[in-house]
Write a protein that holds these residues in place. Sequence first.
Motif, PDB file in Angstrom:
ATOM      1  N   ALA A   8       0.823  -1.211   0.000  1.00 49.95           N
ATOM      2  CA  ALA A   8       0.000   0.000   0.000  1.00 49.95           C
ATOM      3  C   ALA A   8       0.856   1.260   0.000  1.00 49.95           C
ATOM      4  O   ALA A   8       0.389   2.327  -0.403  1.00 49.95           O
ATOM      5  N   LEU A  11       1.085   2.882  -3.408  1.00 50.41           N
ATOM      6  CA  LEU A  11      -0.074   3.697  -3.738  1.00 50.41           C
ATOM      7  C   LEU A  11       0.027   5.065  -3.056  1.00 50.41           C
ATOM      8  O   LEU A  11      -0.301   6.082  -3.651  1.00 50.41           O
ATOM      9  N   GLN A  12       0.507   5.067  -1.828  1.00 52.19           N
ATOM     10  CA  GLN A  12       0.681   6.332  -1.102  1.00 52.19           C
ATOM     11  C   GLN A  12       1.734   7.200  -1.790  1.00 52.19           C
ATOM     12  O   GLN A  12       1.558   8.413  -1.916  1.00 52.19           O
ATOM     13  N   ASP A  15       0.230   8.605  -5.032  1.00 53.56           N
ATOM     14  CA  ASP A  15      -0.684   9.677  -4.661  1.00 53.56           C
ATOM     15  C   ASP A  15       0.087  10.951  -4.317  1.00 53.56           C
ATOM     16  O   ASP A  15      -0.243  12.040  -4.794  1.00 53.56           O
ATOM     17  N   SER A  75      -0.651  13.715   3.652  1.00 53.33           N
ATOM     18  CA  SER A  75      -0.770  12.283   3.374  1.00 53.33           C
ATOM     19  C   SER A  75       0.276  11.472   4.132  1.00 53.33           C
ATOM     20  O   SER A  75       0.131  10.263   4.260  1.00 53.33           O
ATOM     21  N   ALA A  84      -9.465   8.590   5.255  1.00 50.57           N
ATOM     22  CA  ALA A  84      -9.550   8.335   3.814  1.00 50.57           C
ATOM     23  C   ALA A  84     -10.826   8.913   3.216  1.00 50.57           C
ATOM     24  O   ALA A  84     -10.829   9.364   2.071  1.00 50.57           O
ATOM     25  N   SER A 156      -8.098   7.834  -4.525  1.00 47.55           N
ATOM     26  CA  SER A 156      -8.743   8.011  -3.218  1.00 47.55           C
ATOM     27  C   SER A 156      -9.977   7.118  -3.096  1.00 47.55           C
ATOM     28  O   SER A 156     -10.274   6.616  -2.012  1.00 47.55           O
ATOM     29  N   TYR A 158     -10.268   4.168  -4.493  1.00 42.90           N
ATOM     30  CA  TYR A 158      -9.713   2.840  -4.247  1.00 42.90           C
ATOM     31  C   TYR A 158      -9.298   2.695  -2.791  1.00 42.90           C
ATOM     32  O   TYR A 158      -9.554   1.662  -2.167  1.00 42.90           O
ATOM     33  N   ARG A 159      -8.650   3.727  -2.243  1.00 46.58           N
ATOM     34  CA  ARG A 159      -8.213   3.675  -0.850  1.00 46.58           C
ATOM     35  C   ARG A 159      -9.390   3.485   0.107  1.00 46.58           C
ATOM     36  O   ARG A 159      -9.270   2.799   1.105  1.00 46.58           O
ATOM     37  N   ARG A 162     -11.392  -0.234  -0.883  1.00 46.01           N
ATOM     38  CA  ARG A 162     -10.663  -1.506  -0.801  1.00 46.01           C
ATOM     39  C   ARG A 162     -10.821  -2.145   0.576  1.00 46.01           C
ATOM     40  O   ARG A 162     -10.558  -3.329   0.758  1.00 46.01           O
ATOM     41  N   LYS A 163     -11.262  -1.383   1.550  1.00 42.38           N
ATOM     42  CA  LYS A 163     -11.429  -1.890   2.912  1.00 42.38           C
ATOM     43  C   LYS A 163     -12.687  -2.733   3.061  1.00 42.38           C
ATOM     44  O   LYS A 163     -12.862  -3.398   4.070  1.00 42.38           O
TER      45      LYS A 163
END
Length: 178
Positions: A8, A11-12, A15, A75, A84, A156, A158-159, A162-163
């Motif tokens: 992850a 991805l951060q 971003d 972030s 998020a 964002s 997706y973030r 995805r949970k």
Amino acid sequence: MGILGSDASNLQKLDFYIRLFVVPFNIASIWIALTTKQDNPTYGNLEFKDFIGLKYMVFISAICGGYALFAAVSSWLKCLLTKAWLFFITDQVLAYLMMSSMAAQGEFLYLAYNGDRVVSWSQACDSYGEFCSRVKLALSLHVIAVCCFLVLAVISAYRVFRKFDPPFDPPSSKDAEQ
């Protein structure tokens, strides 16, 4: 997870870099729009302040550039990283505002280059070519910023989502027979 791998933090980082990447494009489009003016001895002077659409683009670009810088820095703060939903909602709203300002500028340039014979509007870019060229450049930079914000909106989203597990899909009658 495809090109980002399973980590992850990739991805951060993506971003973060996109948020930093978009800031210069916002600043450049603001500066070009603010400094755009042309004097025509026949028709008079055209300036940034004469057009609401340009003002709207500058206003939205300023908000988005400031937000992108703030969001890039925040972030990496653990207290805001758990928020998020906040980034998701803000990214979505700003992406749509950027799209609307881009559309307004595109329509303005279309009318400036082509006119509208039905309502007797002539082509303004024949008389104000430099002005139109600078506005077109500002719009081009703004389009790059819009594309970045659309990617940020997807990241964002997706973030946030995805949970959650996918919705329950009950087995069909064909699956039950097998």
